[in-house]
Design a protein around this motif. Sequence first.
Motif, short mmCIF file in Angstrom:
data_model
loop_
_atom_site.label_atom_id
_atom_site.label_comp_id
_atom_site.label_asym_id
_atom_site.label_seq_id
_atom_site.Cartn_x
_atom_site.Cartn_y
_atom_site.Cartn_z
N GLU A 43 -80.84 -55.01 -24.90
CA GLU A 43 -81.03 -55.22 -26.34
C GLU A 43 -79.73 -55.66 -27.00
N VAL A 44 -78.62 -55.10 -26.57
CA VAL A 44 -77.34 -55.52 -27.13
C VAL A 44 -77.07 -56.99 -26.79
N GLU A 45 -77.45 -57.41 -25.60
CA GLU A 45 -77.24 -58.81 -25.25
C GLU A 45 -78.09 -59.73 -26.12
N THR A 46 -79.29 -59.30 -26.51
CA THR A 46 -80.06 -60.11 -27.46
C THR A 46 -79.32 -60.22 -28.79
N GLY A 47 -78.59 -59.17 -29.14
CA GLY A 47 -77.76 -59.25 -30.35
C GLY A 47 -76.65 -60.26 -30.20
N ILE A 48 -76.05 -60.36 -29.01
CA ILE A 48 -75.05 -61.39 -28.74
C ILE A 48 -75.65 -62.77 -28.94
N ILE A 49 -76.84 -62.99 -28.38
CA ILE A 49 -77.48 -64.29 -28.50
C ILE A 49 -77.80 -64.62 -29.95
N SER A 50 -78.12 -63.60 -30.73
CA SER A 50 -78.44 -63.84 -32.14
C SER A 50 -77.24 -64.36 -32.91
N ILE A 51 -76.03 -64.04 -32.46
CA ILE A 51 -74.82 -64.57 -33.11
C ILE A 51 -74.80 -66.10 -32.97
N TYR A 52 -75.11 -66.59 -31.78
CA TYR A 52 -75.14 -68.04 -31.57
C TYR A 52 -76.28 -68.69 -32.34
N ASP A 53 -77.36 -67.95 -32.52
CA ASP A 53 -78.45 -68.45 -33.35
C ASP A 53 -77.96 -68.71 -34.77
N ALA A 54 -77.14 -67.82 -35.29
CA ALA A 54 -76.60 -68.00 -36.64
C ALA A 54 -75.66 -69.19 -36.70
N LEU A 55 -74.86 -69.39 -35.66
CA LEU A 55 -73.99 -70.56 -35.61
C LEU A 55 -74.80 -71.85 -35.51
N GLN A 56 -75.83 -71.82 -34.71
CA GLN A 56 -76.68 -72.99 -34.51
C GLN A 56 -77.38 -73.38 -35.80
N GLY A 57 -77.87 -72.40 -36.54
CA GLY A 57 -78.54 -72.67 -37.80
C GLY A 57 -79.99 -73.09 -37.63
#
Length: 475
Positions: A43-57
């Motif tokens: 679940e924490v790794e999904t949080g890591i991926i969500s950071i890139y989602d915010a950068l991607q837009g």
Amino acid sequence: MKQIKYIVLLMIGGIFTSCDSDFLEPIPSSGITSGSYYTTEAEVETGIISIYDALQGVNDNNLNNNHGVQYEFYLTEMRSDNTRTKSQEGEAAQFEFYNVEATNGIVANYYASFYSVIFRANTVLESLGVIADANTAAAFEAEAKFNRAYAYFNLVRLFGDIPLIDKVIPPLDTETQYTRVATSTVYSLIVSDLITAVAGLDNTYKTRASKAAAQAMLAKVYLTIGEYSLAQGLCEDIVGSGFVLQPNFNDIFYNERNSEIIFAIGYESALSADSQNFSAEWMNAVGRTSGVNYVTTDAVTALNDFGGDRTQYSYRIDPFQPSQNQVVKYLPNGESGGADGKTFVSDATLAGNDWIVLRYADVLLMHVEAIMAGGADTSSSNALTSFNMVRNRAGLADDDDGTITKAELLLERRVELAFENHRFFDLVRFGEAESVFSAFSAANGLGYSTSDLLLPIPQREINLSKGIMNQNPGY
């Protein structure tokens, strides 16, 4: 990154704290902390991926959605002497004419988007305790801190003094959310975060944080704050870590995630959840807002005179409007019937071109800058080697007199990295922004003044702060 969109739904279900300021009107009276979200390593790794989602837009034109780096060219290239609008109308033209208003929706969107990155990074950092393996926890910490540093580095250079939020804060902590701190304090956190990132990462990824990406970003931070010897050492570490220049300049952008790429924001074509629209909108009559990043005559002249082989792959004459020149480094893949190597299927606004944040040529030119150490020139053989590697790839001869001046280095950075969102920051860092922008403004009837080196704090943030937050001078 298709799984990242599911993270957004998870986050909407609970945490609306300081960094996602779009959601703070009215201010909530209660909230859930990050402690109840992530309970396992996966679940924490999904949080890591969500950071890139915010950068991607988000690939749309709704200013209520975060657009990450997709709007960055407005705030950087279009405030330099590199690009302009075609229509000279609307909020986009405010950047070109140096009359950006505090109510500009593009500025507000970028500000909120990058504070969303910070918020998501902070959420991950506060959840590391659920990870049993110490090495995994250290790697996740390094990755989250790299992204937090990247977000703060962009924000502090664009807005100056900004709120510094280094943890998940309660929704009612408006004092922390809206209190602007000195840029030196922000840079201290950026440096600390990137040092942690360098120590905890390897070079596995190109569209996620890596050791080389952290080193390159930290080198650029050190150049910005005048720590030249530290920057030089980091650049030299990268030079010895396996990155090489692509022989063909065009392959940097269309043979994606190649040997020159250090860090890029990854996109995939065809699916709106993972694609981008900015490259289509730099064209004519294709995107929702077409022709918004046209090349200035000044940049055309620089590329024609000094670009070498890079020129043909940097801009072209608009085939529909020959008086205009288009950026072509990020034309939607497949624009000419698939000739560029990939396809956007039938919709150019679903382009899959990655956005390159850091690449090896940038590091080589930073190496020269670090050796120059704020001086007027350098004759260092090491600097000349790095400088000439970039020139030679463009089909240009070695520097002819054995001395690289600051003006020559700035010009080389301009033609090598044109339209990659470096020009504005380079001119500020080199101390040349005032003279270049003043002359460019005078020659083109624009309205530049010294206060335009910083963007306005979004008026929405000023209003929500209820008197805590002050505006930048000139707005």
